[in-house]
Scaffold this motif. Structure first.
Motif, PDB file in Angstrom:
ATOM      1  N   SER A 190      53.869  68.740  14.141  1.00  0.00           N
ATOM      2  CA  SER A 190      54.222  70.091  15.292  1.00  0.00           C
ATOM      3  C   SER A 190      55.335  69.626  16.146  1.00  0.00           C
ATOM      4  N   GLY A 191      55.371  68.470  16.808  1.00  0.00           N
ATOM      5  CA  GLY A 191      56.106  68.410  17.572  1.00  0.00           C
ATOM      6  C   GLY A 191      55.868  68.295  18.988  1.00  0.00           C
ATOM      7  N   LEU A 192      54.174  68.227  19.093  1.00  0.00           N
ATOM      8  CA  LEU A 192      53.264  68.330  20.360  1.00  0.00           C
ATOM      9  C   LEU A 192      52.966  67.539  20.989  1.00  0.00           C
ATOM     10  N   GLY A 193      53.760  66.592  20.439  1.00  0.00           N
ATOM     11  CA  GLY A 193      53.090  65.180  21.509  1.00  0.00           C
ATOM     12  C   GLY A 193      54.467  64.668  22.653  1.00  0.00           C
ATOM     13  N   ARG A 194      54.420  63.964  23.256  1.00  0.00           N
ATOM     14  CA  ARG A 194      55.502  63.730  24.068  1.00  0.00           C
ATOM     15  C   ARG A 194      55.562  61.458  23.939  1.00  0.00           C
ATOM     16  N   SER A 195      57.206  61.799  23.874  1.00  0.00           N
ATOM     17  CA  SER A 195      57.447  60.524  23.801  1.00  0.00           C
ATOM     18  C   SER A 195      59.033  59.081  24.661  1.00  0.00           C
ATOM     19  N   ARG A 196      58.095  58.338  25.008  1.00  0.00           N
ATOM     20  CA  ARG A 196      58.947  57.856  25.940  1.00  0.00           C
ATOM     21  C   ARG A 196      59.708  56.504  26.247  1.00  0.00           C
ATOM     22  N   LEU A 197      60.705  56.275  26.777  1.00  0.00           N
ATOM     23  CA  LEU A 197      61.019  54.454  26.571  1.00  0.00           C
ATOM     24  C   LEU A 197      60.768  54.401  28.398  1.00  0.00           C
ATOM     25  N   ILE A 198      60.034  53.651  28.226  1.00  0.00           N
ATOM     26  CA  ILE A 198      59.306  53.682  30.213  1.00  0.00           C
ATOM     27  C   ILE A 198      59.209  51.893  30.634  1.00  0.00           C
ATOM     28  N   SER A 199      59.749  51.107  31.204  1.00  0.00           N
ATOM     29  CA  SER A 199      59.722  50.190  32.225  1.00  0.00           C
ATOM     30  C   SER A 199      59.282  50.191  33.871  1.00  0.00           C
ATOM     31  N   ALA A 200      58.816  49.486  34.096  1.00  0.00           N
ATOM     32  CA  ALA A 200      57.831  49.079  35.667  1.00  0.00           C
ATOM     33  C   ALA A 200      59.629  48.742  36.863  1.00  0.00           C
ATOM     34  N   ASN A 201      59.617  49.428  37.347  1.00  0.00           N
ATOM     35  CA  ASN A 201      60.433  48.536  38.575  1.00  0.00           C
ATOM     36  C   ASN A 201      59.520  48.230  39.916  1.00  0.00           C
ATOM     37  N   GLU A 202      58.617  47.469  39.592  1.00  0.00           N
ATOM     38  CA  GLU A 202      57.675  46.872  40.563  1.00  0.00           C
ATOM     39  C   GLU A 202      57.291  46.102  40.077  1.00  0.00           C
ATOM     40  N   GLU A 203      57.147  44.602  40.856  1.00  0.00           N
ATOM     41  CA  GLU A 203      55.771  43.713  40.067  1.00  0.00           C
ATOM     42  C   GLU A 203      54.386  44.411  40.148  1.00  0.00           C
ATOM     43  N   ARG A 204      53.328  43.162  39.545  1.00  0.00           N
ATOM     44  CA  ARG A 204      53.037  43.200  40.013  1.00  0.00           C
ATOM     45  C   ARG A 204      51.688  41.702  39.533  1.00  0.00           C
ATOM     46  N   ASP A 205      51.424  41.152  40.396  1.00  0.00           N
ATOM     47  CA  ASP A 205      50.089  39.969  39.710  1.00  0.00           C
ATOM     48  C   ASP A 205      49.595  39.838  39.429  1.00  0.00           C
ATOM     49  N   TYR A 206      49.183  39.201  38.151  1.00  0.00           N
ATOM     50  CA  TYR A 206      47.847  39.789  37.509  1.00  0.00           C
ATOM     51  C   TYR A 206      46.956  38.975  37.941  1.00  0.00           C
ATOM     52  N   LYS A 207      47.227  38.071  39.297  1.00  0.00           N
ATOM     53  CA  LYS A 207      45.699  37.160  39.306  1.00  0.00           C
ATOM     54  C   LYS A 207      44.998  37.785  40.344  1.00  0.00           C
ATOM     55  N   GLU A 208      45.834  38.794  41.231  1.00  0.00           N
ATOM     56  CA  GLU A 208      44.914  39.612  41.761  1.00  0.00           C
ATOM     57  C   GLU A 208      43.645  40.558  41.200  1.00  0.00           C
ATOM     58  N   PHE A 209      43.931  40.558  40.396  1.00  0.00           N
ATOM     59  CA  PHE A 209      42.646  41.528  39.365  1.00  0.00           C
ATOM     60  C   PHE A 209      42.310  40.781  38.026  1.00  0.00           C
ATOM     61  N   THR A 210      42.458  39.500  38.433  1.00  0.00           N
ATOM     62  CA  THR A 210      41.343  39.010  37.267  1.00  0.00           C
ATOM     63  C   THR A 210      40.872  38.036  38.119  1.00  0.00           C
ATOM     64  N   SER A 211      39.791  38.100  37.735  1.00  0.00           N
ATOM     65  CA  SER A 211      38.172  37.120  37.663  1.00  0.00           C
ATOM     66  C   SER A 211      37.728  35.952  36.501  1.00  0.00           C
ATOM     67  N   GLN A 212      37.757  35.266  37.394  1.00  0.00           N
ATOM     68  CA  GLN A 212      36.863  33.696  36.544  1.00  0.00           C
ATOM     69  C   GLN A 212      35.591  33.669  36.184  1.00  0.00           C
ATOM     70  N   ARG A 213      35.176  34.429  34.802  1.00  0.00           N
ATOM     71  CA  ARG A 213      33.894  34.310  35.190  1.00  0.00           C
ATOM     72  C   ARG A 213      33.127  33.474  34.137  1.00  0.00           C
ATOM     73  N   SER A 214      31.888  33.127  34.458  1.00  0.00           N
ATOM     74  CA  SER A 214      31.369  32.021  33.646  1.00  0.00           C
ATOM     75  C   SER A 214      29.717  31.539  33.815  1.00  0.00           C
ATOM     76  N   GLU A 215      29.050  31.444  33.618  1.00  0.00           N
ATOM     77  CA  GLU A 215      27.696  31.491  33.374  1.00  0.00           C
ATOM     78  C   GLU A 215      27.125  31.293  34.685  1.00  0.00           C
ATOM     79  N   GLU A 216      27.336  30.384  35.886  1.00  0.00           N
ATOM     80  CA  GLU A 216      27.283  30.115  36.888  1.00  0.00           C
ATOM     81  C   GLU A 216      27.774  31.461  37.626  1.00  0.00           C
ATOM     82  N   ASN A 217      29.052  32.128  37.460  1.00  0.00           N
ATOM     83  CA  ASN A 217      29.520  32.998  37.859  1.00  0.00           C
ATOM     84  C   ASN A 217      29.872  34.458  37.087  1.00  0.00           C
ATOM     85  N   ASN A 218      29.213  35.107  37.107  1.00  0.00           N
ATOM     86  CA  ASN A 218      29.138  36.331  36.453  1.00  0.00           C
ATOM     87  C   ASN A 218      30.285  37.895  37.305  1.00  0.00           C
ATOM     88  N   GLY A 219      30.218  37.339  38.430  1.00  0.00           N
ATOM     89  CA  GLY A 219      31.293  38.784  39.072  1.00  0.00           C
ATOM     90  C   GLY A 219      32.469  38.874  38.066  1.00  0.00           C
TER      91      GLY A 219
END
Length: 152
Positions: free
Chosen positions: A38-67
């Motif tokens: 019934s055409g009730l959804g929304r459709s878009r073409l999108i792209s970011a105009n700013e950057e993000r550094d994935y490292k800021e949102f990533t953690s390294q996990r191991s048996e010793e470090n489960n943070g």
């Protein structure tokens, strides 16, 4: 003779520009096309105009470090982006092929514009979530266009 060859080789090397490894930058453009009846959804073409550094949102996990990473959603969220309206695949009468072709024309226009800006279409990845069962009836069709170009 060996000295002459060595001297000649050094002279040739002096005139060869420095050879550098090519490095690329990438840009992802995503199309989200509704496949909701019934055409009730929304459709878009999108792209970011700013950057993000994935490292800021990533953690390294191991048996010793489960943070886990303590980033807040608002820190990850991008509010500066380009949004182009697309048409839904369905209308009240069912699937609408004119809408699909119209979306193709808009996406082609974006791809052509990116090409004029020096971007090369490197990969295209798509996926569908359509109708998760008898009660659902909703869905989206997502395509990611991954572009690359030489970094200055």
């Amino acid at each position: 003779m060996k000295k002459t060859i060595l001297l000649f080789s050094l002279m040739v090397l002096a005139f060869i520009p420095e050879i550098k490894a090519q490095t690329f930058e990438y840009q992802v453009i995503t199309s989200v096309e509704s496949i909701v009846p019934s055409g009730l959804g929304r459709s878009r073409l999108i792209s970011a105009n700013e950057e993000r550094d994935y490292k800021e949102f990533t953690s390294q996990r191991s048996e010793e470090n489960n943070g886990r990473n303590k980033s807040k959603r608002k820190e990850i969220r991008v509010k500066n982006f380009e949004e182009t309206k697309l048409l839904n695949f369905y209308n009240l009468g069912g699937i609408r092929f004119q809408n699909i072709v119209a979306n193709d024309a808009v996406v082609s226009s974006k791809i052509n514009q990116m090409a004029t800006e020096g971007w090369e279409l490197a990969f295209v990845v798509s996926g569908v979530e359509s109708d998760a069962g008898e009660e659902d009836g909703d869905g989206i069709y997502i395509t990611r266009y991954i572009f690359k170009r030489l970094r200055n």
